[in-house]
Design a protein around this motif. Structure first.
Motif, PDB file in Angstrom:
ATOM      1  N   ALA A   1     -23.555  87.889 -70.262  1.00  0.00           N
ATOM      2  CA  ALA A   1     -24.744  87.008 -70.271  1.00  0.00           C
ATOM      3  C   ALA A   1     -24.428  85.681 -69.568  1.00  0.00           C
ATOM      4  CB  ALA A   1     -25.176  86.757 -71.704  1.00  0.00           C
ATOM      5  N   THR A   2     -25.381  85.195 -68.803  1.00  0.00           N
ATOM      6  CA  THR A   2     -25.231  83.916 -68.120  1.00  0.00           C
ATOM      7  C   THR A   2     -25.312  82.786 -69.140  1.00  0.00           C
ATOM      8  OG1 THR A   2     -26.411  84.892 -66.264  1.00  0.00           O
ATOM      9  CG2 THR A   2     -26.121  82.500 -66.217  1.00  0.00           C
ATOM     10  N   LYS A   3     -24.310  81.903 -69.124  1.00  0.00           N
ATOM     11  CA  LYS A   3     -24.338  80.773 -70.066  1.00  0.00           C
ATOM     12  C   LYS A   3     -25.233  79.668 -69.528  1.00  0.00           C
ATOM     13  CE  LYS A   3     -20.482  80.595 -73.183  1.00  0.00           C
ATOM     14  NZ  LYS A   3     -19.115  80.190 -73.400  1.00  0.00           N
ATOM     15  N   LEU A   4     -25.957  79.008 -70.403  1.00  0.00           N
ATOM     16  CA  LEU A   4     -26.787  77.887 -69.975  1.00  0.00           C
ATOM     17  C   LEU A   4     -26.002  76.596 -70.139  1.00  0.00           C
ATOM     18  CD1 LEU A   4     -30.189  78.972 -71.557  1.00  0.00           C
ATOM     19  CD2 LEU A   4     -29.377  79.322 -69.226  1.00  0.00           C
ATOM     20  N   ARG A   5     -26.267  75.654 -69.250  1.00  0.00           N
ATOM     21  CA  ARG A   5     -25.571  74.374 -69.274  1.00  0.00           C
ATOM     22  C   ARG A   5     -26.306  73.373 -70.163  1.00  0.00           C
ATOM     23  NH1 ARG A   5     -26.571  70.785 -65.784  1.00  0.00           N
ATOM     24  NH2 ARG A   5     -27.628  72.306 -64.492  1.00  0.00           N
ATOM     25  N   THR A   6     -27.639  73.454 -70.141  1.00  0.00           N
ATOM     26  CA  THR A   6     -28.428  72.590 -71.024  1.00  0.00           C
ATOM     27  C   THR A   6     -29.351  73.458 -71.873  1.00  0.00           C
ATOM     28  OG1 THR A   6     -30.012  72.325 -69.223  1.00  0.00           O
ATOM     29  CG2 THR A   6     -28.448  70.544 -69.532  1.00  0.00           C
TER      30      THR A   6
ATOM     31  N   SER B   1     -27.522  71.280 -77.954  1.00  0.00           N
ATOM     32  CA  SER B   1     -26.473  72.238 -77.613  1.00  0.00           C
ATOM     33  C   SER B   1     -27.092  73.457 -76.909  1.00  0.00           C
ATOM     34  CB  SER B   1     -25.771  72.683 -78.899  1.00  0.00           C
ATOM     35  OG  SER B   1     -25.144  73.913 -78.660  1.00  0.00           O
ATOM     36  N   PRO B   2     -26.504  73.871 -75.766  1.00  0.00           N
ATOM     37  CA  PRO B   2     -27.046  75.036 -75.050  1.00  0.00           C
ATOM     38  C   PRO B   2     -27.116  76.275 -75.927  1.00  0.00           C
ATOM     39  CG  PRO B   2     -25.341  73.961 -73.753  1.00  0.00           C
ATOM     40  CD  PRO B   2     -25.331  73.295 -75.093  1.00  0.00           C
ATOM     41  N   SER B   3     -26.257  76.335 -76.960  1.00  0.00           N
ATOM     42  CA  SER B   3     -26.270  77.514 -77.819  1.00  0.00           C
ATOM     43  C   SER B   3     -27.508  77.532 -78.721  1.00  0.00           C
ATOM     44  CB  SER B   3     -25.002  77.577 -78.666  1.00  0.00           C
ATOM     45  OG  SER B   3     -24.944  76.459 -79.500  1.00  0.00           O
ATOM     46  N   SER B   4     -28.259  76.416 -78.739  1.00  0.00           N
ATOM     47  CA  SER B   4     -29.504  76.395 -79.514  1.00  0.00           C
ATOM     48  C   SER B   4     -30.706  76.739 -78.641  1.00  0.00           C
ATOM     49  CB  SER B   4     -29.735  75.019 -80.131  1.00  0.00           C
ATOM     50  OG  SER B   4     -28.665  74.685 -80.968  1.00  0.00           O
ATOM     51  N   SER B   5     -30.462  77.337 -77.472  1.00  0.00           N
ATOM     52  CA  SER B   5     -31.570  77.677 -76.586  1.00  0.00           C
ATOM     53  C   SER B   5     -32.417  78.791 -77.196  1.00  0.00           C
ATOM     54  CB  SER B   5     -31.037  78.148 -75.225  1.00  0.00           C
ATOM     55  OG  SER B   5     -30.422  77.078 -74.563  1.00  0.00           O
ATOM     56  N   PHE B   6     -33.721  78.656 -77.062  1.00  0.00           N
ATOM     57  CA  PHE B   6     -34.592  79.694 -77.618  1.00  0.00           C
ATOM     58  C   PHE B   6     -35.871  79.808 -76.822  1.00  0.00           C
ATOM     59  CE2 PHE B   6     -35.834  75.803 -79.843  1.00  0.00           C
ATOM     60  CZ  PHE B   6     -37.211  75.863 -79.833  1.00  0.00           C
ATOM     61  N   LEU B   7     -36.571  80.919 -77.045  1.00  0.00           N
ATOM     62  CA  LEU B   7     -37.877  81.081 -76.430  1.00  0.00           C
ATOM     63  C   LEU B   7     -38.884  81.576 -77.455  1.00  0.00           C
ATOM     64  CD1 LEU B   7     -39.086  84.115 -75.472  1.00  0.00           C
ATOM     65  CD2 LEU B   7     -37.046  84.042 -74.082  1.00  0.00           C
TER      66      LEU B   7
ATOM     67  N   ALA C   1     -34.296  83.389 -61.795  1.00  0.00           N
ATOM     68  CA  ALA C   1     -33.860  82.367 -60.849  1.00  0.00           C
ATOM     69  C   ALA C   1     -34.335  80.981 -61.280  1.00  0.00           C
ATOM     70  CB  ALA C   1     -34.380  82.688 -59.451  1.00  0.00           C
ATOM     71  N   GLU C   2     -35.541  80.929 -61.829  1.00  0.00           N
ATOM     72  CA  GLU C   2     -36.086  79.625 -62.249  1.00  0.00           C
ATOM     73  C   GLU C   2     -35.305  79.084 -63.454  1.00  0.00           C
ATOM     74  OE1 GLU C   2     -38.125  77.983 -60.476  1.00  0.00           O
ATOM     75  OE2 GLU C   2     -38.521  76.313 -61.861  1.00  0.00           O
ATOM     76  N   ILE C   3     -34.927  79.963 -64.367  1.00  0.00           N
ATOM     77  CA  ILE C   3     -34.150  79.526 -65.535  1.00  0.00           C
ATOM     78  C   ILE C   3     -32.769  79.039 -65.085  1.00  0.00           C
ATOM     79  CG2 ILE C   3     -33.041  80.316 -67.670  1.00  0.00           C
ATOM     80  CD1 ILE C   3     -35.477  82.104 -68.107  1.00  0.00           C
ATOM     81  N   VAL C   4     -32.160  79.770 -64.164  1.00  0.00           N
ATOM     82  CA  VAL C   4     -30.857  79.353 -63.644  1.00  0.00           C
ATOM     83  C   VAL C   4     -30.990  77.974 -62.998  1.00  0.00           C
ATOM     84  CG1 VAL C   4     -29.149  79.828 -61.839  1.00  0.00           C
ATOM     85  CG2 VAL C   4     -29.911  81.665 -63.351  1.00  0.00           C
ATOM     86  N   ARG C   5     -32.040  77.808 -62.190  1.00  0.00           N
ATOM     87  CA  ARG C   5     -32.248  76.542 -61.483  1.00  0.00           C
ATOM     88  C   ARG C   5     -32.393  75.371 -62.466  1.00  0.00           C
ATOM     89  NH1 ARG C   5     -35.912  73.210 -59.210  1.00  0.00           N
ATOM     90  NH2 ARG C   5     -37.724  74.025 -60.287  1.00  0.00           N
ATOM     91  N   ARG C   6     -33.088  75.614 -63.572  1.00  0.00           N
ATOM     92  CA  ARG C   6     -33.358  74.516 -64.498  1.00  0.00           C
ATOM     93  C   ARG C   6     -32.260  74.292 -65.530  1.00  0.00           C
ATOM     94  NH1 ARG C   6     -39.477  73.529 -65.508  1.00  0.00           N
ATOM     95  NH2 ARG C   6     -40.366  74.438 -63.623  1.00  0.00           N
ATOM     96  N   PHE C   7     -31.623  75.370 -65.974  1.00  0.00           N
ATOM     97  CA  PHE C   7     -30.768  75.232 -67.159  1.00  0.00           C
ATOM     98  C   PHE C   7     -29.316  75.675 -66.999  1.00  0.00           C
ATOM     99  CE2 PHE C   7     -35.157  75.944 -68.701  1.00  0.00           C
ATOM    100  CZ  PHE C   7     -35.359  74.726 -69.345  1.00  0.00           C
ATOM    101  N   ALA C   8     -29.006  76.453 -65.949  1.00  0.00           N
ATOM    102  CA  ALA C   8     -27.643  77.009 -65.894  1.00  0.00           C
ATOM    103  C   ALA C   8     -26.732  76.195 -64.982  1.00  0.00           C
ATOM    104  CB  ALA C   8     -27.669  78.455 -65.452  1.00  0.00           C
TER     105      ALA C   8
END
Ligand code: G5P
Ligand code: MG
Length: 254
Positions: free
Chosen positions: A1-6, A119-125, A247-254
């Motif tokens: 899984a791709t990790k998010l930065r923010t 924390s990026p680990s608190s990312s949710f949708l 791609a949009e999620i990567v651009r904004r958060f990864a």
């Protein structure tokens, strides 16, 4: 899984059958993210015969919407239960300087606002909530969402899909007899349990759900557009939409 930065706090909006559940499932595989589907939680309550479930069953069967205050309590409660947002220390547990200032400035009501974890680990949708302007405003008061995706899929395309939908209710996994059939007909790939059809997928109810979307949910797009959070992706198939969304999620958060 791709990790998010923010930390990503996303909302998926789209008409019934537009592929919210499908995209959620794929995003959960692709990114370190968690999700809440309001429809899945309601169906869980119906299965468990909770008071909420009993109340919701008739409304869902008729293609209507559950009351805003009920939904807000349910989903905000779920968010804090899962720890993706944290209740701020209450004023009774010792008035802090900023707490005291909030009282003085008349902003005391905000003192109980949920604190979003960065924390990026608190990312949710969120899939299926908020669904009305009122729900969106209540959510705004609690949590700073930072990305709203509008799945723009033509209605004629959607109508074709629904006839073939099968679901594994306990997990929310969705299949389509023509498009993404289970490996064994009528059986969930992961658990081996039977698949079912949703009670609200008959043509009459589905027409009402589409109407409820036009009337109550479409106005949300304007709400989030004004807030600068809205991103619209148009496509006739989920396979077209997935790479654009990734791609949009990567651009904004990864
Ligand atoms: P739900 O459960 O949130 P809806 O109506 O918003 O229900 P739904 O029907 O779950 O949305 P979806 O998740 O957008 O649709 O779509 P999906 O399941 O992924 O895809 C639909 C079908 O198409 C599947 O079979 C899938 O395999 C297939 N498919 C996907 N992509 C493609 C493709 O590219 N090609 C093809 N051929 N097929 C594809 O809410 C249910 C009810 O709960 C209440 C309301 O009563 C609501 O009606 N509720 C609320 N009430 C008030 N406030 C809220 N916030 C509420 N939330 C829920
Ligand atoms: Mg869904």
């Amino acid at each position: 899984a791709t990790k998010l930065r923010t930390a990503a706090r996303m909302i998926l909006i789209g008409p019934p059958g537009s592929g919210k559940g499908t995209q959620s499932g794929r995003l959960l595989n692709q990114f370190k993210l968690s999700s809440i589907s309001s429809g899945d939680i309601l169906r869980e309550n119906i299965r468990a015969r909770t008071p909420l479930g009993v109340q919701a069953e008739t409304i869902i069967r008729q293609g209507g919407l559950i009351a805003d205050n009920v939904m807000v309590k349910l989903i905000v409660g779920e968010l804090s239960k899962r720890g993706w947002v944290e209740s701020r220390p209450t004023l009774t547990s010792g008035v802090t300087m900023s707490g005291a200032l909030e009282i003085l400035s008349g902003a005391a009501a905000k003192a109980t606002r949920l604190a979003t974890s960065e924390s990026p680990s608190s990312s949710f949708l969120l899939d299926g909530f908020p669904r009305t302007r009122k729900q969106a405003e209540s959510l705004d008061e609690e949590v700073d969402m930072n990305f709203v995706v509008n799945l723009d899929v033509p209605t004629d395309v959607i109508l074709e899909r629904i006839a073939g939908r099968m679901v594994h209710e306990p997990s929310g996994r969705v299949y389509n007899n023509g498009w993404n059939p289970p490996r064994v007909p009528g059986i969930d790939d992961v658990t081996g349990e039977p698949l079912t059809r949703r009670a609200d997928d008959c043509p009459e109810t589905f027409a009402k759900r589409l109407k409820a979307y036009e009337e109550s949910t479409a106005p949300l797009l304007e709400h989030y557009d004004k807030a600068g959070l809205l991103w619209t992706v148009r496509g006739n198939s989920s396979d077209e939409i997935t790479p654009l969304l990734d791609a949009e999620i990567v651009r904004r958060f990864a």
